[in-house]
Design a protein around this motif. Structure first.
Motif, PDB file in Angstrom:
ATOM      1  N   GLU A 103       1.983  -3.858  -1.257  1.00 41.34           N
ATOM      2  CA  GLU A 103       2.370  -5.417  -0.893  1.00 41.34           C
ATOM      3  C   GLU A 103       1.202  -6.139  -1.197  1.00 41.34           C
ATOM      4  O   GLU A 103       1.289  -7.577  -0.997  1.00 41.34           O
ATOM      5  CB  GLU A 103       3.161  -5.460   0.516  1.00 41.34           C
ATOM      6  CG  GLU A 103       4.245  -4.859   0.386  1.00 41.34           C
ATOM      7  CD  GLU A 103       4.742  -4.956   2.186  1.00 41.34           C
ATOM      8  OE1 GLU A 103       4.295  -5.443   2.821  1.00 41.34           O
ATOM      9  OE2 GLU A 103       6.037  -4.525   2.152  1.00 41.34           O
ATOM     10  N   LEU A 104       0.024  -5.582  -1.234  1.00 41.44           N
ATOM     11  CA  LEU A 104      -1.256  -6.445  -1.451  1.00 41.44           C
ATOM     12  C   LEU A 104      -1.717  -6.486  -2.926  1.00 41.44           C
ATOM     13  O   LEU A 104      -2.836  -7.282  -3.148  1.00 41.44           O
ATOM     14  CB  LEU A 104      -2.489  -5.994  -0.517  1.00 41.44           C
ATOM     15  CG  LEU A 104      -2.452  -5.881   0.908  1.00 41.44           C
ATOM     16  CD1 LEU A 104      -3.610  -4.959   1.638  1.00 41.44           C
ATOM     17  CD2 LEU A 104      -2.573  -7.452   1.345  1.00 41.44           C
ATOM     18  N   ASP A 119      -2.311  -0.682  -0.816  1.00 41.24           N
ATOM     19  CA  ASP A 119      -1.177  -1.099  -0.256  1.00 41.24           C
ATOM     20  C   ASP A 119      -0.015  -1.834  -1.393  1.00 41.24           C
ATOM     21  O   ASP A 119      -0.927  -2.835  -1.982  1.00 41.24           O
ATOM     22  CB  ASP A 119      -1.355  -2.360   1.048  1.00 41.24           C
ATOM     23  CG  ASP A 119       0.101  -2.551   1.553  1.00 41.24           C
ATOM     24  OD1 ASP A 119       1.241  -2.353   0.758  1.00 41.24           O
ATOM     25  OD2 ASP A 119       0.087  -2.767   2.890  1.00 41.24           O
ATOM     26  N   GLN A 124      -4.091   2.619  13.243  1.00 45.02           N
ATOM     27  CA  GLN A 124      -3.673   2.096  11.868  1.00 45.02           C
ATOM     28  C   GLN A 124      -2.091   1.925  11.986  1.00 45.02           C
ATOM     29  O   GLN A 124      -1.412   2.315  12.944  1.00 45.02           O
ATOM     30  CB  GLN A 124      -3.823   3.289  10.864  1.00 45.02           C
ATOM     31  CG  GLN A 124      -3.347   4.598  11.147  1.00 45.02           C
ATOM     32  CD  GLN A 124      -3.875   5.666  10.358  1.00 45.02           C
ATOM     33  OE1 GLN A 124      -5.079   5.568   9.706  1.00 45.02           O
ATOM     34  NE2 GLN A 124      -3.024   6.474   9.903  1.00 45.02           N
ATOM     35  N   ALA A 139      -7.380  -3.945   7.550  1.00 42.44           N
ATOM     36  CA  ALA A 139      -6.186  -4.493   7.737  1.00 42.44           C
ATOM     37  C   ALA A 139      -5.545  -3.861   8.818  1.00 42.44           C
ATOM     38  O   ALA A 139      -5.057  -2.804   9.001  1.00 42.44           O
ATOM     39  CB  ALA A 139      -5.343  -4.336   6.103  1.00 42.44           C
ATOM     40  N   THR A 148      -2.026 -10.228  -3.835  1.00 45.01           N
ATOM     41  CA  THR A 148      -3.077 -10.916  -3.100  1.00 45.01           C
ATOM     42  C   THR A 148      -4.317 -10.510  -3.813  1.00 45.01           C
ATOM     43  O   THR A 148      -5.198 -11.283  -3.968  1.00 45.01           O
ATOM     44  CB  THR A 148      -2.846 -10.425  -1.564  1.00 45.01           C
ATOM     45  OG1 THR A 148      -1.644 -11.113  -0.919  1.00 45.01           O
ATOM     46  CG2 THR A 148      -4.061 -11.149  -0.579  1.00 45.01           C
ATOM     47  N   GLU A 205      -1.102  -7.487  10.401  1.00 43.26           N
ATOM     48  CA  GLU A 205      -2.505  -8.624   9.864  1.00 43.26           C
ATOM     49  C   GLU A 205      -2.838  -8.125   8.558  1.00 43.26           C
ATOM     50  O   GLU A 205      -4.014  -7.888   8.556  1.00 43.26           O
ATOM     51  CB  GLU A 205      -3.183  -8.527  10.899  1.00 43.26           C
ATOM     52  CG  GLU A 205      -2.763  -8.822  12.269  1.00 43.26           C
ATOM     53  CD  GLU A 205      -3.910  -8.688  13.409  1.00 43.26           C
ATOM     54  OE1 GLU A 205      -5.118  -8.420  13.176  1.00 43.26           O
ATOM     55  OE2 GLU A 205      -3.452  -9.007  14.900  1.00 43.26           O
ATOM     56  N   PRO A 206      -2.194  -8.075   7.401  1.00 42.53           N
ATOM     57  CA  PRO A 206      -2.910  -8.168   6.135  1.00 42.53           C
ATOM     58  C   PRO A 206      -3.977  -9.124   5.782  1.00 42.53           C
ATOM     59  O   PRO A 206      -3.822 -10.051   6.238  1.00 42.53           O
ATOM     60  CB  PRO A 206      -1.564  -8.243   5.031  1.00 42.53           C
ATOM     61  CG  PRO A 206      -0.555  -8.925   5.734  1.00 42.53           C
ATOM     62  CD  PRO A 206      -0.837  -8.811   7.163  1.00 42.53           C
ATOM     63  N   PRO A 208      -6.433   0.722   6.526  1.00 43.46           N
ATOM     64  CA  PRO A 208      -5.777   0.500   7.664  1.00 43.46           C
ATOM     65  C   PRO A 208      -6.136   0.701   8.837  1.00 43.46           C
ATOM     66  O   PRO A 208      -5.543   0.262   9.884  1.00 43.46           O
ATOM     67  CB  PRO A 208      -4.498   1.276   7.325  1.00 43.46           C
ATOM     68  CG  PRO A 208      -5.042   2.398   6.656  1.00 43.46           C
ATOM     69  CD  PRO A 208      -6.102   1.897   5.686  1.00 43.46           C
ATOM     70  N   VAL A 219      -9.377  -2.083   1.064  1.00 40.59           N
ATOM     71  CA  VAL A 219      -8.533  -2.670   1.960  1.00 40.59           C
ATOM     72  C   VAL A 219      -8.478  -1.277   2.789  1.00 40.59           C
ATOM     73  O   VAL A 219      -7.707  -0.384   2.158  1.00 40.59           O
ATOM     74  CB  VAL A 219      -7.288  -3.373   1.747  1.00 40.59           C
ATOM     75  CG1 VAL A 219      -6.655  -3.843   3.091  1.00 40.59           C
ATOM     76  CG2 VAL A 219      -7.691  -4.766   0.904  1.00 40.59           C
TER      77      VAL A 219
END
Length: 562
Positions: free
Chosen positions: A401-402, A399, A553, A370, A405, A374-375, A352, A350
């Protein structure tokens, strides 16, 4: 029997999205397998799933926002929920089928969230919403073709309009009408008859309507078992057609357009009308959906650049996706369509910004873009892993936070027989370090260990601008302040971007380092990279610097120190 709603309200919308997403997840591979129209690229089920996943995520966000307001909050209204559902589908629409599904949901929202719309829709209101959905989807397609999802949607709306009773009765009638129309699609479209399948998009819509029946009645409708009808079944018929063969499943127009182009577009209605004419002359499978200044554009063309340029002339295109069908792929017939052999190992990352996406791609990775705010969803990561077409995959979320996911995506593709290793990279600069030591010829475990070690040895920082006042580890910041974050925590608050970046760099190099990686975003001053490079040359001997341009980004500047 569990309590079920007698009217269509916000809770029903939420339940419908969840049930439909689960059902499409189970049926996705079956729907992909029968995808022969308009292009035999085998992704209709996946595109429908990703589109609805975006819709469901948007609805959940609305409920989460209301729940955060405290116990006295009455919760979202029906209008809130259907608007969120339609907007989520619009911005997340994938492919021809997903774009049409987004317009179907938008058509429903226009009725259920209108100025005179009630708080709870009854059976008549639901029927009107289904009617408007089918009509607006047909209008969004430049050249509607019968025997497709448009036919199935119209049949559902016709049946719903004839039904009497509550929402459950109307939903059941719509499902039965769609199911019967789906069974007839091979008789109305020659390419389906030759391939021996029903329309894939219509099959997906029947699945979504079955979930609506379950939402409003608590019962799974006839013919919609846990996995739905088989991939090659004429739904509602007494016999099963053969699976599509290589010759019969060829695209309807061999040698057709080479590219699929999709983008979101901010533009006025008049400009979109001109855009439709321009794109219609450039290619086929044109679908433009949306309104109120935001549109989702889908077209198949030979000149992808011209399709994007047309969008630039109309307004501001973004989230641009260009897919090359390629020789031996969607538009090829016969033996040329034999799937390529899986490669042994691939890296999926992923990233940015567009600049880093190009860098990662040049290094051999499959990049998932990403954009700010908008992840990517787990389904998009799963699709990227499948696109990499490898037996072994290293996944770099880049990331913090990902991480969850990415873990969910990894679990899904492991179930498909792919060996996946998730390296918990928290920044794109850590991913660059991991990719630099990647050696596909090594044993998988050894390669993963080396990449993990390189990522873990890389400290990361970012320089960004505060959007609002807030408390940080370095004190209170005001909107417009420049923030320097080191390893995820605010370490410096400043007024000048270059000065803040220099302070962050000094903090990071105080603990030593051998290589500084700078990723400069579009919003950075032109001189910032030169100033930082000069600071390294003058103050830190034997430390090298590498500069990359990240494009648009989330952060103005990313810094990595190995």
């Amino acid at each position: 029997m569990p309590q079920v709603p007698q009217t269509f309200d916000a809770l029903a919308v939420r339940a419908w999205c969840g049930l439909a997403l689960d059902a499409l997840g189970r049926a996705r591979e079956e729907i992909d397998a029968i995808n022969v129209y308009p292009v035999a690229d085998g992704d209709t089920g996946t595109n429908l799933y990703l589109t609805l996943e975006s819709a469901a995520t948007a609805v959940e966000a609305v409920f989460a926002g209301h729940e955060a307001g405290g116990g006295g909050n009455p919760g979202p209204t029906l209008a809130d929920a259907v608007r969120a559902m339609a907007h989520g589908a619009l911005i997340g629409a994938r492919g021809n089928s997903g774009t049409i599904l987004a317009q179907l949901l938008r058509g429903m929202a226009q009725v259920l969230a209108g100025d005179d719309a009630p708080a709870h829709a009854d059976g008549r209101g639901l029927g009107l919403a289904l009617r408007h959905a089918a009509d607006s989807a047909r209008q969004a397609v430049a050249h509607p073709v019968e025997g497709t999802v448009l036919t199935v949607a119209s049949a559902a709306a016709d049946a719903a309009g004839r039904a009497d009773g509550d929402c459950g009765a109307v939903a059941r009638a719509a499902y039965e009408g769609a199911r019967e129309a789906l069974a007839e699609t091979p008789d109305r479209l020659e390419v389906l008859r030759r391939a021996g399948v029903v329309d894939a998009g219509g099959r997906g819509l029947v699945t979504v309507l079955a979930a609506l029946v379950e939402t409003l009645t608590g019962e799974t409708p006839r013919g919609a078992a846990a996995r739905g009808p088989g991939p090659h079944a004429r739904t509602g018929a007494s016999h099963t057609l053969a699976a599509p063969c290589a010759d019969d499943a060829a695209a309807p127009w061999p040698g057709g357009p080479a590219f699929e182009v999709i983008y979101l577009l901010e533009a006025e209605d008049a400009a979109v009308a001109r855009l439709r004419e321009r794109l219609d002359a450039l290619g086929d499978s044109l679908v433009v959906v949306g309104g109120d200044g935001l549109w989702n554009v889908h077209v198949h063309v030979d000149d992808a650049g011209a399709a994007v340029e047309a969008g630039v002339e109309a307004g501001r295109p973004y989230r641009i996706r260009i897919t090359h069908f390629g020789a031996g792929d969607a538009h090829a017939a016969g033996p040329e369509r034999t799937p390529a052999e899986r490669v042994q190992r691939a890296v999926v990352a992923v990233v940015p910004g567009e600049g880093l996406a190009g860098l990662y791609t040049e290094a051999g990775a499959t990049a998932v873009l990403a954009r700010p705010g908008e992840p990517p969803a787990s389904g998009e990561l799963v699709q990227a892993v499948r696109r990499a077409h490898a037996r072994e995959v290293v996944l770099l979320p880049n990331d913090a936070e990902l991480r969850h996911t990415a873990a969910a995506a990894a679990e899904q593709v492991r179930a498909e027989g792919v060996r996946v290793a998730l390296i918990p990279t928290r920044s794109a600069v850590q991913g660059i370090a991991a990719l630099a030591v990647h050696e596909p010829e090594r044993r998988f475990d050894e390669d993963v260990v080396a990449m993990t070690s390189a990522a873990g040895a890389t400290r990361y920082a970012e320089v960004t601008v505060a959007e609002r006042q807030s408390w940080t580890m370095a004190g209170i910041c005001q909107a417009g302040d420049v923030l320097g974050l080191v390893d995820g925590d605010v370490a410096v608050i400043g007024q000048d971007l270059t000065d803040t970046a220099l302070a962050v760099l000094d903090r990071m190099l105080a603990a030593g380092g051998e290589l500084v990686t700078l990723v400069v975003g579009d919003g950075a001053p032109e001189s910032v990279a030169e100033r930082l490079e000069a600071r390294v040359r003058e103050g830190y001997l034997a430390v090298d610097t590498v500069v990359h341009h990240g494009g648009r980004q989330g952060s103005v500047l990313l810094i990595g120190v190995e």
